[in-house]
Design a protein around this motif. Structure first.
Motif, PDB file in Angstrom:
ATOM      1  N   VAL A  75      -6.539 -46.234  -6.513  1.00 22.20           N
ATOM      2  CA  VAL A  75      -7.185 -45.836  -7.772  1.00 22.20           C
ATOM      3  C   VAL A  75      -8.559 -45.239  -7.481  1.00 22.20           C
ATOM      4  O   VAL A  75      -8.917 -44.163  -7.976  1.00 22.20           O
ATOM      5  CB  VAL A  75      -7.333 -47.061  -8.717  1.00 22.20           C
ATOM      6  CG1 VAL A  75      -8.214 -46.709  -9.903  1.00 22.20           C
ATOM      7  CG2 VAL A  75      -5.982 -47.533  -9.193  1.00 22.20           C
ATOM      8  N   ILE A 105      -5.874 -44.342 -22.319  1.00 23.78           N
ATOM      9  CA  ILE A 105      -5.948 -43.694 -21.006  1.00 23.78           C
ATOM     10  C   ILE A 105      -5.660 -42.205 -21.148  1.00 23.78           C
ATOM     11  O   ILE A 105      -6.282 -41.371 -20.488  1.00 23.78           O
ATOM     12  CB  ILE A 105      -5.024 -44.377 -19.992  1.00 23.78           C
ATOM     13  CG1 ILE A 105      -5.418 -43.941 -18.592  1.00 23.78           C
ATOM     14  CG2 ILE A 105      -3.573 -44.062 -20.227  1.00 23.78           C
ATOM     15  CD1 ILE A 105      -4.911 -44.848 -17.532  1.00 23.78           C
ATOM     16  N   TYR A 106      -4.757 -41.872 -22.044  1.00 26.65           N
ATOM     17  CA  TYR A 106      -4.442 -40.457 -22.238  1.00 26.65           C
ATOM     18  C   TYR A 106      -5.668 -39.697 -22.753  1.00 26.65           C
ATOM     19  O   TYR A 106      -6.006 -38.621 -22.256  1.00 26.65           O
ATOM     20  CB  TYR A 106      -3.268 -40.323 -23.212  1.00 26.65           C
ATOM     21  CG  TYR A 106      -2.976 -38.903 -23.581  1.00 26.65           C
ATOM     22  CD1 TYR A 106      -2.533 -38.005 -22.612  1.00 26.65           C
ATOM     23  CD2 TYR A 106      -3.164 -38.450 -24.882  1.00 26.65           C
ATOM     24  CE1 TYR A 106      -2.283 -36.687 -22.943  1.00 26.65           C
ATOM     25  CE2 TYR A 106      -2.917 -37.137 -25.211  1.00 26.65           C
ATOM     26  CZ  TYR A 106      -2.481 -36.263 -24.243  1.00 26.65           C
ATOM     27  OH  TYR A 106      -2.240 -34.962 -24.565  1.00 26.65           O
ATOM     28  N   MET A 122      -3.688 -51.752 -15.605  1.00 22.23           N
ATOM     29  CA  MET A 122      -2.250 -51.615 -15.852  1.00 22.23           C
ATOM     30  C   MET A 122      -1.443 -51.908 -14.599  1.00 22.23           C
ATOM     31  O   MET A 122      -0.422 -52.594 -14.637  1.00 22.23           O
ATOM     32  CB  MET A 122      -1.934 -50.219 -16.380  1.00 22.23           C
ATOM     33  CG  MET A 122      -2.091 -50.121 -17.879  1.00 22.23           C
ATOM     34  SD  MET A 122      -1.633 -48.497 -18.450  1.00 22.23           S
ATOM     35  CE  MET A 122      -0.233 -48.849 -19.472  1.00 22.23           C
ATOM     36  N   ALA A 123      -1.915 -51.385 -13.458  1.00 18.60           N
ATOM     37  CA  ALA A 123      -1.192 -51.633 -12.207  1.00 18.60           C
ATOM     38  C   ALA A 123      -1.214 -53.121 -11.878  1.00 18.60           C
ATOM     39  O   ALA A 123      -0.212 -53.682 -11.425  1.00 18.60           O
ATOM     40  CB  ALA A 123      -1.798 -50.817 -11.081  1.00 18.60           C
ATOM     41  N   VAL A 170      -8.776 -48.580 -16.411  1.00 17.22           N
ATOM     42  CA  VAL A 170      -7.538 -48.875 -17.117  1.00 17.22           C
ATOM     43  C   VAL A 170      -6.335 -48.766 -16.186  1.00 17.22           C
ATOM     44  O   VAL A 170      -5.408 -49.577 -16.263  1.00 17.22           O
ATOM     45  CB  VAL A 170      -7.384 -47.956 -18.351  1.00 17.22           C
ATOM     46  CG1 VAL A 170      -6.092 -48.249 -19.069  1.00 17.22           C
ATOM     47  CG2 VAL A 170      -8.549 -48.155 -19.295  1.00 17.22           C
ATOM     48  N   THR A 171      -6.362 -47.763 -15.294  1.00 19.34           N
ATOM     49  CA  THR A 171      -5.261 -47.641 -14.342  1.00 19.34           C
ATOM     50  C   THR A 171      -5.165 -48.907 -13.501  1.00 19.34           C
ATOM     51  O   THR A 171      -4.070 -49.442 -13.266  1.00 19.34           O
ATOM     52  CB  THR A 171      -5.478 -46.430 -13.413  1.00 19.34           C
ATOM     53  OG1 THR A 171      -5.807 -45.306 -14.205  1.00 19.34           O
ATOM     54  CG2 THR A 171      -4.232 -46.125 -12.618  1.00 19.34           C
ATOM     55  N   TYR A 217     -13.856 -40.571 -16.357  1.00 17.59           N
ATOM     56  CA  TYR A 217     -13.304 -41.179 -15.148  1.00 17.59           C
ATOM     57  C   TYR A 217     -13.455 -42.681 -15.028  1.00 17.59           C
ATOM     58  O   TYR A 217     -12.526 -43.345 -14.571  1.00 17.59           O
ATOM     59  CB  TYR A 217     -13.856 -40.484 -13.901  1.00 17.59           C
ATOM     60  CG  TYR A 217     -13.363 -39.073 -13.848  1.00 17.59           C
ATOM     61  CD1 TYR A 217     -12.002 -38.823 -13.797  1.00 17.59           C
ATOM     62  CD2 TYR A 217     -14.228 -38.002 -13.931  1.00 17.59           C
ATOM     63  CE1 TYR A 217     -11.517 -37.539 -13.814  1.00 17.59           C
ATOM     64  CE2 TYR A 217     -13.761 -36.715 -13.943  1.00 17.59           C
ATOM     65  CZ  TYR A 217     -12.406 -36.482 -13.879  1.00 17.59           C
ATOM     66  OH  TYR A 217     -11.933 -35.214 -13.907  1.00 17.59           O
ATOM     67  N   ALA A 275       3.625 -49.893  -7.605  1.00 15.89           N
ATOM     68  CA  ALA A 275       2.930 -50.805  -8.509  1.00 15.89           C
ATOM     69  C   ALA A 275       2.408 -50.081  -9.746  1.00 15.89           C
ATOM     70  O   ALA A 275       2.049 -50.714 -10.723  1.00 15.89           O
ATOM     71  CB  ALA A 275       1.776 -51.496  -7.796  1.00 15.89           C
ATOM     72  N   LEU A 314       1.858 -43.102 -15.464  1.00 11.86           N
ATOM     73  CA  LEU A 314       0.430 -43.305 -15.280  1.00 11.86           C
ATOM     74  C   LEU A 314      -0.044 -42.731 -13.949  1.00 11.86           C
ATOM     75  O   LEU A 314      -1.066 -42.031 -13.883  1.00 11.86           O
ATOM     76  CB  LEU A 314       0.157 -44.806 -15.317  1.00 11.86           C
ATOM     77  CG  LEU A 314      -1.268 -45.182 -15.599  1.00 11.86           C
ATOM     78  CD1 LEU A 314      -1.662 -44.661 -16.958  1.00 11.86           C
ATOM     79  CD2 LEU A 314      -1.412 -46.686 -15.545  1.00 11.86           C
TER      80      LEU A 314
END
Lengths: 306, 316
Positions: free
Chosen positions: B23, B272-273, B291-292, B287-288, B281, A149, A154
């Motif tokens: 995450v 995010i980078y 996006m997921a 953000v992770t 963190y 997913a 990322l």
């Protein structure tokens, strides 16, 4: 699991066989072996040559390099390709040709380790999911869906953040990302083998599950595994290049090809070769593994032989 | 069909739960004192002050409690605040999301407009020169790193021809032409792998559809070639093609990290980078997750579309 069903449906059964259309096509009646089929495909042979050349570079490249990987010649910064520096020099006056040779070893290590880890974990979990079914299957497929997913870059970035920014951790992160495709392929292949007569025979004489999985199922799923390994090898190199382009993984003076592209990117206007040549090295290597993988698919999958 | 949809939607719950857990685990498994990233490692800061900071972020509580609280906030649309800028993460995201969305949509549009016609043509004229060229193009497209294409484009169009700026961003509302100018090279670079994969799948999907008996029947009963193509071949071929677009969208989202960094676009990828390099963190975590989730939702939409287009699935 609905998702995995739907996604596996989407991969066309006769996946595109790019290599098959290039050279002569194997005749069913002659029953050529794997090598025979590959040898007849021009593109697959090109791929094999690239891959072998790349492997050779990884082993003996550094000893052929005229200069050290981080050796600097400040008086010849950003020089265009010449007899002394075949690929020119970068912003620190380092010989790009030598750095490419050293970088091949890094890329090769990345590919080897990623395919080794992702392949081993993928095979173990994939066979278990496919053979045992039920809850084992559900949990493993869910796990693989969860990892899947995340956009690959990322997830790799997040893992590197967690473990610390160095090449080893980048390799681990990339391995994690490449596990789900291996699980899917191995699981799918196991499902088709599980109900064959020889597996039933082994079950009826009381062979243990690990023995059936190791002795009877594994040898019969190696074909799709080898294809996947070849393609993943190339993509792992591509992923590492992307990460080191972002400054993740490989540490700056070490000549990973991705690091070389990003380091020279700022000097593009003055010296394009610094960024473009390592980029082409990446592309060529990945291309080699792609071509070989396609050729192997045609050679190993009898259904695709035409 | 109804049951399939419900089952497919219910499956979202464990996947999203797993995603959020992963995450959370990734961020909280980071070794070292997390307060170092908030207030630094200055030794003049006393233990009590550190405890206070931990408390204010809820970091003194057991992990399951922290997770539950985080999820509680997330479900109410609160992603927390950045360590570095102290700004609301959701606010930052909503500023950056349009940039990435525009980039992704433009890239997808380029890929579709280029890949599908060529893929169809390659399949119809199988083993012709066009087919061969498309095959080579596909292979190169898959193997070429997107940052190499970006490099070559910048070299040609920014430094040599001086047509397009190598870096920078202009919002569409302020200057539509300028916006399209700055977005052109990034979206083309981003489109590369999608174009290649899509071309490959279009070709094989059309070949597969062409081989079916009903196509031969349609031809035999004298239907015009054009009608056979649109009604019998392309319609069947469109199902796997749509799915590939959906699956490849994840790669597209991931690719934005590199592309936005190269071209200096203020999108999610660059956000995010930057957060990772400054060890921010809460931002990385939020953000992770977003996006997921976007990706999981896209694959849900694709699966549902798939079900609607494939009559065999409709009766399940």
């Amino acid at each position: 699991m609905a998702q995995s069903e739907a996604t596996s449906n989407t991969t066309p059964q006769n996946a595109p066989t790019l290599a098959s259309m290039s050279g002569g096509e194997a005749r069913e009646s002659k029953r050529p072996g794997v090598w025979g089929t590959i040898r007849k495909q021009r593109l697959a042979m090109i791929g094999l040559v690239i891959v072998l050349f790349f492997a050779l570079l990884a082993f003996i490249g550094p000893s052929l390099a005229p200069h050290g990987a981080t050796e600097q010649f400040p008086q010849v910064r950003l020089q265009s390709p010449s007899r002394d520096y075949p690929f020119g020099t970068d912003e620190f006056g380092r010989d790009i040709f030598s750095r490419i040779l050293y970088g091949a070893r890094i890329s090769f290590q990345v590919g080897m380790i990623v395919v080794g880890i992702a392949g081993t974990v993928g095979v173990l979990l994939g066979i278990m999911a496919g053979y045992r079914g039920g809850w084992t299957d559900n949990i493993i497929v869910l796990l693989s869906d969860v990892i899947f997913a995340f956009p690959a870059v990322l997830l790799a970035i997040a893992v590197i953040t967690m473990l610390g920014n160095n090449l080893t951790n980048a390799i681990l992160a990339i391995s994690l990302v490449y596990i789900p495709p291996f699980i899917r392929i191995v699981r799918g292949a196991t499902l088709t083998v599980r109900n064959t007569a020889f597996v039933e025979a082994a079950q009826s004489i009381g062979a243990s599950a690990p023995r059936i999985m190791g002795r009877h199922i594994f040898p019969n799923i190696t074909a799709p595994l080898i294809v996947q390994a070849s393609i993943s090898f190339g993509f792992a190199i591509l992923s590492e290049a992307g990460l080191s382009f972002l400054g993740l993984g490989n540490k700056a003076p070490d000549p990973s090809w991705g690091t070389m592209v990003s380091g020279s990117y700022g000097y593009l206007q003055l010296a394009w070769w610094g960024a473009v040549i390592p980029g082409i090295a990446i592309a060529l290597t990945v291309l080699g593994f792609q071509l070989l993988g396609d050729g192997l698919r045609d050679a190993l999958d009898p259904k695709l032989r035409r | 069909m109804g049951r399939y949809l419900i089952r497919r939607m219910l499956l979202l719950i464990p996947v999203l739960f797993g995603v959020s857990l992963l995450v959370f685990a990734l961020i909280h498994a980071i070794p070292g004192d997390i307060t170092n990233f908030v207030i630094g490692t200055d030794t003049r800061i006393s233990e009590e002050q550190r405890e206070l900071v931990k408390k204010s972020y809820g970091l003194d509580q057991p992990l399951p409690v922290q997770y539950a609280k985080w999820m509680g906030h997330v479900l109410q649309g609160d992603l927390g605040t950045s360590f570095r800028t102290r700004r609301d993460i959701w606010d930052e995201l909503s500023l950056r999301l349009p940039v990435t969305a525009q980039l992704a949509v433009m890239a997808a549009a380029f890929a579709i407009l280029l890949a599908i016609p060529i893929g169809v043509l390659a399949a119809i004229k199988r083993n012709s020169r066009i087919d061969y060229a498309a095959t080579i193009g596909t292979l190169i497209g898959i193997s070429l790193p997107n940052f190499l294409l970006a490099t070559i484009l910048v070299l040609i169009f920014s430094y040599h021809l001086k047509w397009l700026p190598p870096i920078g961003y202009v919002p569409f509302r302020e200057d539509p032409v300028g916006n399209l100018k700055v977005m052109l090279m990034p979206s083309v670079s981003l489109a590369l792998p999608l174009t290649a994969v899509l071309m490959r799948y279009t070709r094989s999907a059309v070949l597969e559809a062409l081989s079916h008996d009903h196509v031969r029947v349609a031809r035999a009963k004298g239907l015009a070639g054009r009608t056979v193509m649109s009604r019998h071949v392309l319609r069947n071929a469109s199902i796997p093609i749509i799915t590939v677009v959906g699956i490849q969208f994840a790669t597209l989202l991931g690719g934005t990290v590199i592309i936005e960094t190269i071209f200096g676009l203020p999108g999610i990828g660059r956000y995010i980078y930057e957060s990772i390099s400054t060890r921010d963190y809460p931002v990385v975590q939020g953000v992770t997750l977003v996006m997921a989730t976007i990706f999981v939702l896209i694959s849900l939409v694709v699966d549902i579309l798939y079900a609607f287009m494939d009559p065999r699935l409709r009766h399940r």
